[in-house]
Design a protein around this motif. Structure first.
Motif, PDB file in Angstrom:
ATOM      1  N   GLU A 229      53.886  35.850  27.549  1.00  0.00           N
ATOM      2  CA  GLU A 229      53.754  34.604  27.565  1.00  0.00           C
ATOM      3  C   GLU A 229      52.818  34.403  28.670  1.00  0.00           C
ATOM      4  OE1 GLU A 229      57.219  32.285  28.020  1.00  0.00           O
ATOM      5  OE2 GLU A 229      57.980  32.910  26.034  1.00  0.00           O
ATOM      6  N   ASP A 230      52.715  34.950  29.928  1.00  0.00           N
ATOM      7  CA  ASP A 230      51.650  34.982  30.778  1.00  0.00           C
ATOM      8  C   ASP A 230      50.507  35.124  30.393  1.00  0.00           C
ATOM      9  OD1 ASP A 230      53.920  34.224  32.288  1.00  0.00           O
ATOM     10  OD2 ASP A 230      54.256  36.168  33.242  1.00  0.00           O
ATOM     11  N   ARG A 231      50.030  35.844  29.515  1.00  0.00           N
ATOM     12  CA  ARG A 231      49.091  36.257  29.115  1.00  0.00           C
ATOM     13  C   ARG A 231      48.089  35.334  28.109  1.00  0.00           C
ATOM     14  NH1 ARG A 231      47.879  41.903  29.201  1.00  0.00           N
ATOM     15  NH2 ARG A 231      45.998  41.464  28.605  1.00  0.00           N
ATOM     16  N   VAL A 232      49.253  34.698  27.160  1.00  0.00           N
ATOM     17  CA  VAL A 232      48.499  33.825  26.219  1.00  0.00           C
ATOM     18  C   VAL A 232      48.583  32.359  26.454  1.00  0.00           C
ATOM     19  CG1 VAL A 232      48.858  35.577  24.655  1.00  0.00           C
ATOM     20  CG2 VAL A 232      50.849  34.029  25.236  1.00  0.00           C
ATOM     21  N   GLN A 233      49.190  31.630  27.283  1.00  0.00           N
ATOM     22  CA  GLN A 233      49.408  30.506  27.733  1.00  0.00           C
ATOM     23  C   GLN A 233      48.432  29.957  28.650  1.00  0.00           C
ATOM     24  OE1 GLN A 233      53.507  29.487  28.520  1.00  0.00           O
ATOM     25  NE2 GLN A 233      54.178  30.030  26.708  1.00  0.00           N
ATOM     26  N   PHE A 238      44.612  32.062  38.438  1.00  0.00           N
ATOM     27  CA  PHE A 238      45.165  32.911  39.490  1.00  0.00           C
ATOM     28  C   PHE A 238      46.544  32.313  39.899  1.00  0.00           C
ATOM     29  CE2 PHE A 238      40.797  33.918  40.750  1.00  0.00           C
ATOM     30  CZ  PHE A 238      40.972  35.328  40.573  1.00  0.00           C
ATOM     31  N   VAL A 239      47.095  31.493  38.855  1.00  0.00           N
ATOM     32  CA  VAL A 239      48.442  31.210  39.266  1.00  0.00           C
ATOM     33  C   VAL A 239      49.516  32.141  38.975  1.00  0.00           C
ATOM     34  CG1 VAL A 239      50.213  29.666  38.007  1.00  0.00           C
ATOM     35  CG2 VAL A 239      48.134  28.655  38.701  1.00  0.00           C
ATOM     36  N   ILE A 240      49.234  32.799  37.817  1.00  0.00           N
ATOM     37  CA  ILE A 240      49.789  34.047  37.424  1.00  0.00           C
ATOM     38  C   ILE A 240      48.840  35.337  37.662  1.00  0.00           C
ATOM     39  CG2 ILE A 240      51.113  35.483  35.840  1.00  0.00           C
ATOM     40  CD1 ILE A 240      51.847  32.726  34.537  1.00  0.00           C
ATOM     41  N   SER A 241      49.110  36.088  38.590  1.00  0.00           N
ATOM     42  CA  SER A 241      47.918  37.273  38.715  1.00  0.00           C
ATOM     43  C   SER A 241      48.799  38.675  38.670  1.00  0.00           C
ATOM     44  CB  SER A 241      47.483  37.169  40.056  1.00  0.00           C
ATOM     45  OG  SER A 241      46.759  35.675  39.959  1.00  0.00           O
ATOM     46  N   GLY A 242      47.872  39.635  38.897  1.00  0.00           N
ATOM     47  CA  GLY A 242      48.364  40.991  39.152  1.00  0.00           C
ATOM     48  C   GLY A 242      47.537  41.691  40.229  1.00  0.00           C
ATOM     49  N   CYS A 270      43.454  37.473  37.557  1.00  0.00           N
ATOM     50  CA  CYS A 270      44.174  36.451  36.787  1.00  0.00           C
ATOM     51  C   CYS A 270      44.613  36.955  35.378  1.00  0.00           C
ATOM     52  CB  CYS A 270      43.146  35.475  36.873  1.00  0.00           C
ATOM     53  SG  CYS A 270      43.876  33.918  35.716  1.00  0.00           S
ATOM     54  N   PHE A 271      45.724  36.737  34.917  1.00  0.00           N
ATOM     55  CA  PHE A 271      46.511  37.370  33.641  1.00  0.00           C
ATOM     56  C   PHE A 271      45.743  36.248  32.574  1.00  0.00           C
ATOM     57  CE2 PHE A 271      50.424  39.731  34.044  1.00  0.00           C
ATOM     58  CZ  PHE A 271      49.869  40.601  34.937  1.00  0.00           C
ATOM     59  N   VAL A 272      45.181  34.988  32.854  1.00  0.00           N
ATOM     60  CA  VAL A 272      44.735  34.119  31.620  1.00  0.00           C
ATOM     61  C   VAL A 272      43.384  34.608  31.555  1.00  0.00           C
ATOM     62  CG1 VAL A 272      44.682  31.849  31.126  1.00  0.00           C
ATOM     63  CG2 VAL A 272      46.669  32.575  32.198  1.00  0.00           C
ATOM     64  N   SER A 273      42.702  34.500  32.533  1.00  0.00           N
ATOM     65  CA  SER A 273      41.038  34.353  32.526  1.00  0.00           C
ATOM     66  C   SER A 273      40.580  35.833  32.993  1.00  0.00           C
ATOM     67  CB  SER A 273      40.548  33.254  33.495  1.00  0.00           C
ATOM     68  OG  SER A 273      40.809  33.632  34.832  1.00  0.00           O
ATOM     69  N   LYS A 274      41.274  36.743  33.215  1.00  0.00           N
ATOM     70  CA  LYS A 274      40.721  37.964  33.707  1.00  0.00           C
ATOM     71  C   LYS A 274      39.800  38.179  34.637  1.00  0.00           C
ATOM     72  CE  LYS A 274      43.132  40.481  30.732  1.00  0.00           C
ATOM     73  NZ  LYS A 274      43.921  41.498  31.089  1.00  0.00           N
ATOM     74  N   ALA A 275      39.987  36.837  35.566  1.00  0.00           N
ATOM     75  CA  ALA A 275      39.052  36.489  36.750  1.00  0.00           C
ATOM     76  C   ALA A 275      39.713  37.662  37.823  1.00  0.00           C
ATOM     77  CB  ALA A 275      38.993  35.387  37.377  1.00  0.00           C
ATOM     78  N   THR A 276      38.922  38.092  38.637  1.00  0.00           N
ATOM     79  CA  THR A 276      38.917  39.080  39.834  1.00  0.00           C
ATOM     80  C   THR A 276      38.677  38.656  41.166  1.00  0.00           C
ATOM     81  OG1 THR A 276      37.065  40.443  39.458  1.00  0.00           O
ATOM     82  CG2 THR A 276      39.075  40.969  38.264  1.00  0.00           C
ATOM     83  N   HIS A 277      39.483  38.884  41.987  1.00  0.00           N
ATOM     84  CA  HIS A 277      39.172  38.515  43.580  1.00  0.00           C
ATOM     85  C   HIS A 277      39.629  39.605  44.440  1.00  0.00           C
ATOM     86  CE1 HIS A 277      39.389  36.172  47.215  1.00  0.00           C
ATOM     87  NE2 HIS A 277      40.326  37.235  47.721  1.00  0.00           N
ATOM     88  N   LEU A 278      38.546  40.215  45.256  1.00  0.00           N
ATOM     89  CA  LEU A 278      38.708  41.378  46.009  1.00  0.00           C
ATOM     90  C   LEU A 278      39.083  41.132  47.446  1.00  0.00           C
ATOM     91  CD1 LEU A 278      35.625  43.088  44.229  1.00  0.00           C
ATOM     92  CD2 LEU A 278      38.128  43.339  43.408  1.00  0.00           C
TER      93      LEU A 278
END
Length: 355
Positions: A229-233, A238-242, A270-278
């Motif tokens: 659900e975290d991937r498709v909603q 970055f609310v839900i991140s890896g 970010c699990f939703v938008s695939k944005a990355t932060h380094l």
């Protein structure tokens, strides 16, 4: 009905029954028939005897067939050790070289002649980029720049194989089965330790595509599990991140003559938008990760859930958060302060969520 009663049809002309000296001389001239096809006779000094061998589809059998030919040639020569019984390793190797050399003499005749006479290859030759040469045994091999390496001679200078030849296909199939149906890239890398087929990748692909076992395995496709659900909603970035670490990297110091220092990079996805932060971290310790997490939170906002693998620094961060929560919750007056500091869920893969 006329043919049934015709003696010329059933018995032929009467003069054939007499002596041949009395036959007439005015026989009709033989004209060229339109149905006849002209045949051309091609003479060649070299002959590829592998085409006439019934074991041409099996490189293992061809090695042994030519191994016995090599043994015969050694027996008729002088000052040679004569082997009996089963083939020795040297005889199999010599038979293999004899097989490849015969193929090269026929399919690379012009290039072989030019190299023998120490002449330049034709600009149209397909072997020109390989910088080929002929070794002491008469085999055409790849030149290259690995002369000073510690590799075997076959690995430094593989034997050249023609592109469209049944022995080349049987060699590729032999190594394909030997390495447990390896893919094209790994098979070509293993094959080039001894042989160099012209048009290597396409030639290897053509042989692998004919493998029945590989074709059957391709028909069995594994069905992937549905996304969480975290991937498709939809949600805020970055609310839900890896999070995971990569490295090490070496950063150059601004101080002169100081050696580069080792560092790592923490990647937040970010699990939703695939944005990355380094975030750059000094080491793999828990304290460095907590510092990177604070910088990430100050720039991207407070995340609700962070997923990670079961790394030591991530587990240490989780334990410190647990101790910090117990310290705050031990005093009811600090409950509101704890809620204002964090509402983070931290998920190492083998640990329960921390709320």
């Amino acid at each position: 009905m006329e043919l049934v009663g015709s003696k010329l049809w059933s018995e032929g002309p009467q003069f054939v029954l007499t002596d041949s000296s009395t036959w007439p001389d005015d026989s009709p001239p033989v004209k060229e028939l339109p149905e006849c096809r002209r045949s051309a006779l091609v003479l060649s000094q070299e002959m590829d005897i592998s085409h006439s061998c019934k074991f041409g589809n099996s490189f293992w059998r061809m090695q042994r067939v030519f191994g016995y030919i090599y043994r015969f040639l050694q027996r008729i020569s002088k000052d040679r050790i004569r082997h009996k019984g089963e083939l020795a390793v040297e005889e199999i190797k010599g038979g293999t070289h004899l097989l490849i050399k015969g193929i090269q003499h026929v399919h690379f005749a012009e290039d072989y002649k030019a190299l023998t006479l120490k002449m330049k290859l034709s600009p149209r030759s397909k072997l020109l980029p390989l910088n080929p040469f002929i070794d002491a045994g008469g085999l055409m091999r790849v030149g290259g720049r690995l002369q000073n390496s510690q590799l075997d001679f076959d690995a430094k200078h593989p034997m050249i194989l023609p592109k469209s030849h049944h022995i080349t296909s049987s060699i590729i199939d032999h190594f394909h089965r030997k390495f447990l149906h390896a893919g094209a890239q790994s098979l070509l890398a293993a094959l080039r330790q001894r042989f160099w087929p012209i048009g290597g990748r396409k030639t290897v692909f053509a042989v692998i595509n004919k493998c029945i076992q590989c074709f059957r395995l391709k028909l069995v496709e594994h069905i992937m599990a549905p996304l969480s659900e975290d991937r498709v909603q939809p949600n805020r970035p970055f609310v839900i991140s890896g999070v995971d670490f990569c490295g090490p990297f070496y950063s150059k110091s601004e101080v002169r003559n100081r050696p580069p220092t080792k560092c790592y990079i923490a990647i937040f996805v970010c699990f939703v938008s695939k944005a990355t932060h380094l975030e750059v971290v000094e080491d793999l310790s828990t304290q460095s990760f907590i510092a990177a997490l604070k910088r990430f939170k100050s720039l991207r906002g407070k995340p609700q859930t962070i997923w990670s693998d079961n790394a030591t620094n991530f587990v240490g961060a989780k334990n410190e958060l647990i101790e910090l929560r117990q310290m705050f919750l031990s005093d009811p007056q600090n409950m509101e302060l704890w809620n204002s500091l964090t509402s983070l869920e931290f998920h190492p893969t083998s640990f329960p969520a921390l709320r």
